[in-house]
Structure formats: C-alpha cells, structure tokens
Design a protein around this motif. Structure first.
Motif, PDB file in Angstrom:
ATOM      1  N   SER A  61       0.841  -1.201   0.000  1.00 52.23           N
ATOM      2  CA  SER A  61       0.000   0.000   0.000  1.00 52.23           C
ATOM      3  C   SER A  61       0.882   1.260   0.000  1.00 52.23           C
ATOM      4  N   GLN A  63       0.770   3.586   2.157  1.00 53.64           N
ATOM      5  CA  GLN A  63       1.216   3.838   3.529  1.00 53.64           C
ATOM      6  C   GLN A  63       2.424   2.977   3.882  1.00 53.64           C
ATOM      7  N   GLU A  64       2.431   1.711   3.443  1.00 50.09           N
ATOM      8  CA  GLU A  64       3.561   0.821   3.738  1.00 50.09           C
ATOM      9  C   GLU A  64       4.852   1.324   3.085  1.00 50.09           C
ATOM     10  N   LYS A  66       5.516   4.369   2.219  1.00 50.17           N
ATOM     11  CA  LYS A  66       5.854   5.638   2.862  1.00 50.17           C
ATOM     12  C   LYS A  66       6.546   5.406   4.194  1.00 50.17           C
ATOM     13  N   GLU A  67       6.065   4.476   4.998  1.00 54.54           N
ATOM     14  CA  GLU A  67       6.664   4.203   6.311  1.00 54.54           C
ATOM     15  C   GLU A  67       8.059   3.612   6.165  1.00 54.54           C
TER      16      GLU A  67
END
Length: 266
Positions: A61, A63-64, A66-67
């Motif tokens: 995803s 978000q994954e 990005k983190e």
C-alpha cells in the motif's frame, strides 16, 4: 485508478532515494562522513530496501511504502547532518574572514570624521583582527584533517561567536562618536573693568534719580495753586475810625489819624 497512481508515485520516490543514497555513500558527498563500520551497514540496508520494493512494489500500500521510506531516511540522517554541518561551518568561516578584512580596513581608514580615534585604539582593532585570523586558520586546518564522521572541533556556532566579538569591537572603537567639546568659560573681568562698570552703574542710578525728581517737580507745577496764607487778625483799636460826614456847604475837614506814638493826655 487514483490509488494505483499514488502507489506508483510513492514507489518511484522510494526507489530514487535508495539509488541516490548508494551513490552518495560510496563515492559522493557523504563518503567522508560515513564511518567505516557504518558504511557497510547502510549499504546493506539500502540493498534490502531495493529488493523489498522489487517484490512488493506492486502489492504494498501507499502507507507501507511511505513508512519504509521514513525508516531509511532516519537510519542515515546522522550522516547527512554531518555533511550539512560541514557546509554550514565552511560558510561561517568565510563570513569570519570577511569580518576580519572589514576590521582591518576600518582600522586603516583615514576619515577626517574619525580623527579623534587614536592610533593606539586602531592598533587594538588590527591586533584583534590578526589574532582572530590566526586562530580561525589554525582551527580550520585542524578540522579539515579530522574525519567528517568524528565529532567536529570547529563548528559554525563557534565561528559565529568569534565574528560577533570582532564586529562588536570594531563598532565600539571605530564608531565611537566625537567627544562633545567643553563649553568655553566666560573671561574673568579685570579690576579696572570692574571699577569702570561700577562707575557706569552709579552714573546710571544718579541719572535715574534726577529724572524722577524732575518728574515730581513737573507734577507740582501742573497741579492746584498753593493756598494763600491766612492774614493775622488786626485789633479793632488799630483800625482808623472815619469821622461823620459834613453837611452841605461845610468845608470838608481832613481826617486826623491819631498818632499812637504820642502819649495820651489825661
């Protein structure tokens, strides 16, 4: 769709960071700021990140991705900070050199408006500039010989303080305003001048008094006439008595006045 586009953009950013950091650490501007034992660790982390993106870039995803990118940046943040601090230090060093040149030029300036500044004061500015120059040059050479991954011995903050001290000294000495000249005392009059002044003042007083007296006299002349003196009362005996008038046809007899000086006959 929109989600796929966002994931592709994040994946591209992730991949770009990995490739850029590999180059910077191996041969780029971070090379001198990475300790030998850190270099292999960072490169291994970047290799694993690259492999992870190859296998999960299409399924992870936004978000994954990005983190994971945040983790990579944090692991090499201290190396980047060393590099940036070195650049800031070099800029501060140049600023200090400029301040030194400004101080020397100010001390040597032959401005007529600064003629009240003594040569001793100017020499103190020149001495401070030379000492700062010698110190900064020596410290900078030491820092250049120190590996970039070790704690720096010269920082931009230290150089900034030196620059501030020097500029404040120049301002204090070279921008000192001219002293205000003392007021010229009034000349002390000579004894003869005192006597002449006293005579002059006395003459003016007499003249003033004379004018006042004249005004009083004029006031009397222009006022009411003086009251005549009251005559003394004359005794009735001393007043001559007129005789009876004579009739018609009678000769007029001269009136006799008794002589008081004659004795009275009894």
């Amino acid at each position: 769709d929109k989600e796929i586009m966002q994931r592709d953009n994040m994946a591209n950013e992730f991949e770009s960071h990995v490739l850029k950091m590999k180059t910077r650490i191996r041969s780029g501007n971070l090379k001198n700021f990475v300790a030998p034992d850190e270099k292999d660790v960072l490169l291994e982390e970047l290799k694993e990140a690259d492999n992870w993106l190859s296998y999960n870039g299409t399924t992870a995803s936004v978000q994954e991705i990005k983190e994971y990118l945040v983790v990579l940046k944090n692991s090499s943040a201290h190396v980047v900070a060393r590099y940036e601090a070195d650049g800031t230090r070099r800029a501060a060093f140049e600023d200090l050199m400029e301040a030194i040149e400004d101080a020397k030029a100010a001390a040597a300036e032959k401005d007529p408006n600064k003629a009240h500044i003594s040569q001793e004061e100017r020499d103190s500015v020149l001495k401070a500039a030379d000492q700062t120059d010698t110190w900064a040059t020596a410290e900078s050479e030491k820092q250049d010989e120190t590996p970039g991954y070790e704690t720096p011995i010269l920082t931009a903050e230290i150089l900034g303080e030196k620059q501030k001290e020097l500029r404040e000294l120049v301002k204090q000495v070279m921008e000192r305003p001219k002293p205000t000249p003392a007021p010229t005392p009034a000349p002390t009059p000579k004894p003869t001048e005192n006597k002449e002044q006293s005579k002059k003042e006395e003459g003016e007083k007499k003249k003033k008094l004379g004018e006042d007296e004249e005004m009083k006299d004029e006031g009397k002349k222009g006022g009411e006439p003086p009251t005549p003196p009251i005559p003394a009362e004359i005794p009735s005996e001393a007043i001559p008595q007129a005789k009876e008038p004579v009739g018609e046809g009678q000769a007029t007899q001269p009136m006799e006045i008794e002589d008081e000086s004659k004795p009275v006959t009894k």
